[in-house]
Design an enzyme around this catalytic site. Sequence first.
Site, PDB file in Angstrom:
ATOM      1  N   TYR A 174       6.004  -2.035   4.715  1.00 25.40           N
ATOM      2  CA  TYR A 174       5.961  -1.016   3.661  1.00 25.40           C
ATOM      3  C   TYR A 174       5.450   0.334   4.187  1.00 25.40           C
ATOM      4  CZ  TYR A 174       6.313  -5.399   1.173  1.00 25.40           C
ATOM      5  OH  TYR A 174       6.712  -6.660   0.782  1.00 25.40           O
ATOM      6  N   ARG A 175       5.702   0.594   5.475  1.00 25.39           N
ATOM      7  CA  ARG A 175       5.288   1.831   6.139  1.00 25.39           C
ATOM      8  C   ARG A 175       3.778   2.004   6.180  1.00 25.39           C
ATOM      9  NH1 ARG A 175       9.169   4.626   7.843  1.00 25.39           N
ATOM     10  NH2 ARG A 175       7.978   6.550   8.067  1.00 25.39           N
ATOM     11  N   LEU A 176       3.050   0.914   6.065  1.00 21.62           N
ATOM     12  CA  LEU A 176       1.592   0.953   6.208  1.00 21.62           C
ATOM     13  C   LEU A 176       1.264   0.687   7.678  1.00 21.62           C
ATOM     14  CD1 LEU A 176       0.590  -0.920   2.937  1.00 21.62           C
ATOM     15  CD2 LEU A 176       0.706   1.550   3.370  1.00 21.62           C
ATOM     16  N   HIS A 177       1.650   1.623   8.504  1.00 21.30           N
ATOM     17  CA  HIS A 177       1.529   1.477   9.950  1.00 21.30           C
ATOM     18  C   HIS A 177       0.063   1.529  10.375  1.00 21.30           C
ATOM     19  CE1 HIS A 177       5.757   2.149   9.608  1.00 21.30           C
ATOM     20  NE2 HIS A 177       5.629   3.439   9.371  1.00 21.30           N
TER      21      HIS A 177
END
Length: 196
Positions: A174-177
């Site tokens: 979820y693009r929570l890099h």
Amino acid sequence: MDDMIVDDPHRLFEAWMAEAEASEPNDPNAMTVATVGADGQPSARIVLLKGRDPKGFVFYTNLESDKGQDIAANPRAALLFHWKTLGRQIRIQGSVTPVSTEEANAYFASRDRMSRIGAWASEQSRPLGSQAELKTRVQETLKRFAGQEPPRPAHWSGLRVAPERIEFWRNGAYRLHDRIVYTAAGGGWSVQRLFP
């Protein structure tokens, strides 16, 4: 303990590079080198990392090329490694200095003969009329060095980027890099996690 927070970012770089060398199909040592010329114009291109140690990250080039001229005018660069299959990237920023004559000579001597010939034949980044012209220059250079090993041209050498900032980025759902940045500080490194 977080596996991206270590005492020395070079150690983490080595671990990630080893994984890339084991999994990437082509050129795990490929990196983007970004420079800025005297006119303030940024420029980026992909080259191969050819050496690394605690002093920095080394690549080789024609010093009269665009990147060589940029670095002569502004001796700073940014490097970017991107390994899509691993979902990782490393960004490095720092000052640039030439490698020693001994390092440059040793690396040049280790290259394939035709690559050494090419270093003499190509006027990198300058206008070329046709591929036929380049082939002619290669043939002339082969004749020039027939029966001998081509020495390293004075205009061809290595450049070392001494890291002042190294950022490790790992892909997250979820693009929570996950982003960790190391900044050189007082002979060591400060570390900070960043929002993705």
